[in-house]
Design a protein around this motif. Structure first.
Motif, PDB file in Angstrom:
ATOM      1  N   GLY A  77      14.519  57.557  63.638  1.00  0.00           N
ATOM      2  CA  GLY A  77      15.079  56.282  63.209  1.00  0.00           C
ATOM      3  C   GLY A  77      15.925  56.340  61.953  1.00  0.00           C
ATOM      4  O   GLY A  77      16.505  55.330  61.550  1.00  0.00           O
TER       5      GLY A  77
ATOM      6  N   TRP B  57      13.690  58.588  74.417  1.00  0.00           N
ATOM      7  CA  TRP B  57      14.240  57.740  73.357  1.00  0.00           C
ATOM      8  C   TRP B  57      13.055  57.116  72.622  1.00  0.00           C
ATOM      9  O   TRP B  57      12.522  56.098  73.064  1.00  0.00           O
ATOM     10  CB  TRP B  57      15.132  56.649  73.940  1.00  0.00           C
ATOM     11  CG  TRP B  57      16.417  57.158  74.507  1.00  0.00           C
ATOM     12  CD1 TRP B  57      16.645  57.598  75.769  1.00  0.00           C
ATOM     13  CD2 TRP B  57      17.660  57.281  73.804  1.00  0.00           C
ATOM     14  NE1 TRP B  57      17.955  57.993  75.912  1.00  0.00           N
ATOM     15  CE2 TRP B  57      18.604  57.808  74.722  1.00  0.00           C
ATOM     16  CE3 TRP B  57      18.083  57.003  72.504  1.00  0.00           C
ATOM     17  CZ2 TRP B  57      19.928  58.051  74.381  1.00  0.00           C
ATOM     18  CZ3 TRP B  57      19.391  57.243  72.154  1.00  0.00           C
ATOM     19  CH2 TRP B  57      20.301  57.764  73.075  1.00  0.00           C
TER      20      TRP B  57
ATOM     21  N   CYS C 265      23.689  58.855  68.677  1.00  0.00           N
ATOM     22  CA  CYS C 265      22.232  58.942  68.697  1.00  0.00           C
ATOM     23  C   CYS C 265      21.813  60.310  69.228  1.00  0.00           C
ATOM     24  O   CYS C 265      22.311  60.744  70.276  1.00  0.00           O
ATOM     25  CB  CYS C 265      21.656  57.847  69.579  1.00  0.00           C
ATOM     26  SG  CYS C 265      22.259  56.194  69.155  1.00  0.00           S
TER      27      CYS C 265
ATOM     28  N   THR D  75      18.033  67.252  64.415  1.00  0.00           N
ATOM     29  CA  THR D  75      18.752  66.357  63.505  1.00  0.00           C
ATOM     30  C   THR D  75      19.823  67.090  62.704  1.00  0.00           C
ATOM     31  O   THR D  75      20.987  66.663  62.668  1.00  0.00           O
ATOM     32  CB  THR D  75      17.762  65.681  62.542  1.00  0.00           C
ATOM     33  OG1 THR D  75      16.819  64.918  63.297  1.00  0.00           O
ATOM     34  CG2 THR D  75      18.489  64.758  61.570  1.00  0.00           C
TER      35      THR D  75
ATOM     36  N   ILE E 222      22.092  58.561  64.402  1.00  0.00           N
ATOM     37  CA  ILE E 222      20.752  57.981  64.435  1.00  0.00           C
ATOM     38  C   ILE E 222      19.794  59.028  64.998  1.00  0.00           C
ATOM     39  O   ILE E 222      19.858  59.386  66.173  1.00  0.00           O
ATOM     40  CB  ILE E 222      20.723  56.697  65.274  1.00  0.00           C
ATOM     41  CG1 ILE E 222      21.736  55.682  64.705  1.00  0.00           C
ATOM     42  CG2 ILE E 222      19.319  56.106  65.298  1.00  0.00           C
ATOM     43  CD1 ILE E 222      21.789  54.368  65.446  1.00  0.00           C
TER      44      ILE E 222
ATOM     45  N   LYS F 297      16.036  60.827  65.928  1.00  0.00           N
ATOM     46  CA  LYS F 297      14.924  60.352  66.750  1.00  0.00           C
ATOM     47  C   LYS F 297      13.856  59.645  65.925  1.00  0.00           C
ATOM     48  O   LYS F 297      13.109  58.811  66.460  1.00  0.00           O
ATOM     49  CB  LYS F 297      14.323  61.507  67.542  1.00  0.00           C
ATOM     50  CG  LYS F 297      15.187  61.936  68.733  1.00  0.00           C
ATOM     51  CD  LYS F 297      14.464  62.925  69.611  1.00  0.00           C
ATOM     52  CE  LYS F 297      15.299  63.305  70.835  1.00  0.00           C
ATOM     53  NZ  LYS F 297      15.421  62.206  71.805  1.00  0.00           N
TER      54      LYS F 297
ATOM     55  N   GLN G 101      13.793  55.307  67.211  1.00  0.00           N
ATOM     56  CA  GLN G 101      15.230  55.487  67.370  1.00  0.00           C
ATOM     57  C   GLN G 101      15.878  54.234  67.980  1.00  0.00           C
ATOM     58  O   GLN G 101      16.929  53.768  67.511  1.00  0.00           O
ATOM     59  CB  GLN G 101      15.515  56.700  68.247  1.00  0.00           C
ATOM     60  CG  GLN G 101      16.981  57.105  68.306  1.00  0.00           C
ATOM     61  CD  GLN G 101      17.196  58.373  69.106  1.00  0.00           C
ATOM     62  OE1 GLN G 101      16.490  58.634  70.083  1.00  0.00           O
ATOM     63  NE2 GLN G 101      18.172  59.176  68.701  1.00  0.00           N
TER      64      GLN G 101
END
Length: 288
Positions: free
Chosen positions: A81, A140, A130, A54, A77, A79, A144
């Motif tokens: 969320g 995914w 993402c 992130t 975005i 993982k 997320q």
């Protein structure tokens, strides 16, 4: 003509939809102002970062790099969320794409194939990057995917758009493959269901697993969806499994689905083992 949302209105729309938001740095003023138009706004573009982690992904999208200065999106975005807001103005995310696609988004109709890159998408779309390697194998997580759904719905709701206004980068230009690993058609179905409820309220879960798209299977995924599919194929007498089924898509899954296609009575050219939407819907794979 849809004017860009102010930073406050963008933040409020996301939070009203139940998005967990982090305001990153000076996102309200961080933009590519002076390097092209920002507006009129016509839709939402979904990307993958081709990165992991992130912190590094957010920094990359904020700062950009030598050949492409930041911001590279409006929100990242993660993982889990969380949506990290990067910009509320023009961002370097869409590049040039097909004017026919833009016309379809404006009219909220089926997207055409992309065959030219003659329009500045950075002026017309909100962009969400993402965190995903984009190799078809990087998972995914549902958190997320849910955040993508909520972010897309939030902007559509703010403008009164339908889910047809949410597209993937690969649907905008034939020079890109993102997002890879889930179906944008299925994501639009999710956004559509959410838009049918009040903002921030729970969305009724579908009884059956939505069609994840043929690209999902051609990436040879490892997913509980594959296990659930295999169990349904076995129940229908179409099993080609020596053992299992399991979560990893294999040649046995493809052969089992080919048998299902033949059982449906489809023409030989549609019995290649790669699931199609109609064939998938007929199988009624339980939601996992």
């Amino acid at each position: 003509m849809a004017t860009p949302l102010t930073a406050d209105k963008l933040l409020a729309a996301l939070r009203a939809e139940g998005v967990k938001v982090v305001e990153y740095g000076s996102w309200r003023t961080h933009s590519r102002a002076g390097h092209g138009a920002w507006g009129p706004i016509n839709g939402v573009l979904i990307h993958h970062t081709v990165s992991s982690g992130t912190d590094g992904s957010v920094r990359m999208c904020h700062d950009g790099y030598a050949d492409l200065p930041g911001p590279l999106c409006h929100g990242v975005i993660a993982k889990d969320g969380t949506v990290y807001l990067i910009s509320s103005g023009r961002a370097n995310h869409a590049g040039r794409g097909d004017s026919n696609v833009l016309a379809a988004v404006v009219a909220e109709r089926k997207l055409p194939a992309t065959n030219r890159n003659d329009t500045d998408g950075n002026a017309r779309f909100y962009g969400f990057e993402c965190v995903n390697l984009g190799n078809g194998a990087d998972p995914w997580p549902e958190a997320q995917l849910l955040a993508i759904e909520k972010a897309g719905a939030a902007i559509c709701r703010a403008y009164g758009w339908s889910a047809a206004s949410v597209i993937g980068h690969k649907e905008w230009t034939n020079t890109k493959v993102d997002p890879r690993g889930f179906s944008m058609a299925t994501m639009r179905e999710r956004v559509d269901r959410r838009l049918g409820t009040k903002p921030g309220k729970p969305v009724p879960a579908p009884k059956f697993e939505p069609f994840p798209g043929v690209d999902f299977f051609k990436s040879y995924p490892r997913s509980p969806i594959v296990t659930a599919m295999g169990r349904r194929l076995a129940a229908e007498g179409c099993s080609a499994y020596a053992e299992g089924p399991g979560p990893q898509w294999t040649a046995a899954d493809k052969e089992s689905f080919r048998r299902w296609q033949k059982k449906l009575g489809d023409a030989p050219q549609y019995c290649d083992g790669w699931p199609g939407r109609r064939q998938w819907d007929a199988l009624k794979v339980p939601k996992v």
